[in-house]
Design an enzyme around this catalytic site. Structure first.
Site, PDB file in Angstrom:
ATOM      1  CG  ASP A  49      -1.955   1.081   1.160  1.00 43.46           C
ATOM      2  OD1 ASP A  49      -2.093   1.727   0.113  1.00 43.46           O
ATOM      3  OD2 ASP A  49      -2.624   1.295   2.185  1.00 43.46           O
ATOM      4  CD  GLU A  79      -5.531   6.356  -0.489  1.00 41.16           C
ATOM      5  OE1 GLU A  79      -6.686   5.935  -0.318  1.00 41.16           O
ATOM      6  OE2 GLU A  79      -4.577   5.985   0.230  1.00 41.16           O
ATOM      7  CG  HIS A  89      -3.141   1.356   6.607  1.00 37.11           C
ATOM      8  ND1 HIS A  89      -4.290   2.100   6.819  1.00 37.11           N
ATOM      9  CD2 HIS A  89      -2.877   1.453   5.278  1.00 37.11           C
ATOM     10  CE1 HIS A  89      -4.684   2.625   5.672  1.00 37.11           C
ATOM     11  NE2 HIS A  89      -3.861   2.241   4.727  1.00 37.11           N
TER      12      HIS A  89
END
Ligand SMILES: [Zn+2]
Length: 463
Positions: A280, A314, A413
């Site tokens: 990510d 983002e 995350h």
């Protein structure tokens, strides 16, 4: 036939259109054999590392991306984006000792956007809720307490279901007078790593310190609370600094026939700060670059312009997405399709769409080359992408390569989002699917139908 029409026909015959199935074979073979996306990803995570908006890492990523495009012969531009700057600082938490119980450390990490605690930390009794509705039922009973948002996330699909606890829970608890918030990590697996993410406090609202706790420690709190009152101490050194300038990185592969028509292929360049963001969204960034490499290496460029966009911010603000839509507002009517890659590095499962009626039949013709990659199915779910949301007002058709997300939220995350979780072969399959689909969008004679504007919708669909 008038003479100018005859000349046009002759000109078209002189530049034969590329044989699409041959191009599909070339793109797929090169992606699978070279594993180029994995190379870009390795370089990004090893040489740049984590890249939270406003950090030195984010700016290093911008320079890195510009240099990668330059090495492919594409001139990339930096388009300005004003980003929030949130820094983490120290963080610690513990269950305070009580009669018959020793103190216990909690594995936690601040949520993005959280204010810090007072220097000495804060200590309060914990009250658990499992939904925003239950929080409202508790009402002012949470005043002066730390609200613990507990939930049973088990599979990737639960991210949508329980995500609101992290996004909106702390702000809702603050409104009721709570002094802190703990949220069980949004994770599908855990080796006691907490998973961060953004929490939203409305502009002008006073936030409360908010942290994610590991799944294991959420379970501990749950057991302790079932036995009696629990007091927790929380120390968070995070804070919000003034906004800073950063950039989206944008590069065009100019179309050979209809250069004014744009197919956008995007990913986000920023990551959270806990790890290098291999999945990510390093994976998305690497697949954008690999597609640029593969398409720039073809004998004939596709008919339309392919625009590669690496969005900034983002994760904690979507400022890059908004800046892009604003800076390119007048061109959006010529954005004929957009695809964002922000689902990790796993194998591709198929293609999804968000476009006007009739789009499926057009796309079905492009699916055969995806069959050997395992991605030949047209799936019913809706295509999307956080950075593409601002394009909705221009009715830009969206396309997605859907990837297997079974293990994506194991590391998402968290400090565990590192390169070793990426399977190079599966990643090469995904990047091959992306390259072909991007080519097909840019080369197909027909255009995907645009989404209807609300005014054009039939009365039935408007309801
Ligand atoms: Zn992402």
């Amino acid at each position: 036939m008038p003479i100018h029409a005859l000349l046009l026909v002759l000109a078209l015959q002189a530049t034969p259109k590329p044989d699409s199935s041959a191009v599909a074979g070339v793109l797929t073979a090169r992606a699978l054999e070279s594993r180029g996306a994995y190379g870009f990803l390795t370089d990004l995570v090893d040489r740049v590392g984590s890249r939270l908006s406003g950090s030195e890492g984010a700016e290093a990523a911008v320079s890195w991306a510009v240099a990668q495009f330059a090495a492919l012969g594409l001139e990339a531009r930096k388009e300005p984006v004003l980003v929030p700057v949130w820094v983490r600082g120290v963080e610690a938490g513990e269950v305070v000792a009580a009669p018959g119980r020793r103190k216990q450390p909690l594995a936690l990490t601040a949520l993005g956007g959280s204010p810090g605690t007072p220097a000495g930390g804060l200590e309060a009794e914990v009250v658990a809720v499992t939904s925003l509705e239950e929080l409202q039922e508790r009402g002012t009973a949470v005043k002066g307490r730390i609200v613990f948002f507990n939930h049973p996330m088990a599979v990737a699909e639960d991210y949508r279901r329980f995500g609101e606890l992290r996004n909106r829970g702390p702000a809702a608890a603050a409104k009721l007078g709570a002094v802190g918030a703990l949220v069980r990590s949004l994770a599908t697996a855990s080796l006691r790593s907490p998973h961060t993410g953004q929490t939203q406090f409305a502009d002008g609202d006073v936030g409360i310190p908010a942290a994610a706790i590991s799944v294991e420690d959420a379970q501990l709190l749950h057991r302790l609370l079932s036995a009696g009152p629990v007091q927790v101490r929380l120390v968070l050194g995070c804070r919000l600094l003034p906004d800073a300038m950063s950039s989206n990185v944008v590069a065009d592969l100019r179309g050979r026939g209809r250069p004014e028509e744009v197919v956008l292929l995007g990913a986000h360049l920023d990551s959270w700060d806990l790890a290098v963001g291999a999945q990510d969204d390093g994976a998305g960034v690497a697949m954008v670059l690999e597609t640029a490499r593969l398409l720039a290496g073809l004998k004939d460029r596709p008919r339309r312009t392919v625009r590669f966009v690496l969005f900034m911010n983002e994760e904690n603000g979507s400022r890059g997405a908004k800046a892009y839509a604003l800076a390119h507002a007048s061109e959006l009517v010529n954005h004929v399709a957009a695809m964002e890659l922000d689902s990790g590095a796993a194998r591709p499962l198929g293609v999804s769409l968000k476009a006007g009626p009739g789009a499926s039949s057009l796309v079905e013709a492009w699916l055969p080359p995806l069959l050997p990659l395992g991605a030949g199915a047209l799936l019913t779910q809706e295509a999307g992408g956080a950075d593409l949301t601002p394009l909705a007002s221009a009715q830009v058709p969206l396309v997605s390569v859907v990837q297997d997300n079974t293990h994506y939220f194991d590391v998402h995350h968290s400090a565990a989002d590192t390169l070793d979780k990426v399977d190079p072969a599966a990643f090469a399959q995904a990047s091959a699917a992306v390259a072909w689909l991007t080519y097909a969008l840019a080369e197909s004679p027909g255009l995907l139908p645009r989404l209807a504007t609300p005014a054009e919708s039939s009365p039935a669909s408007a309801r």
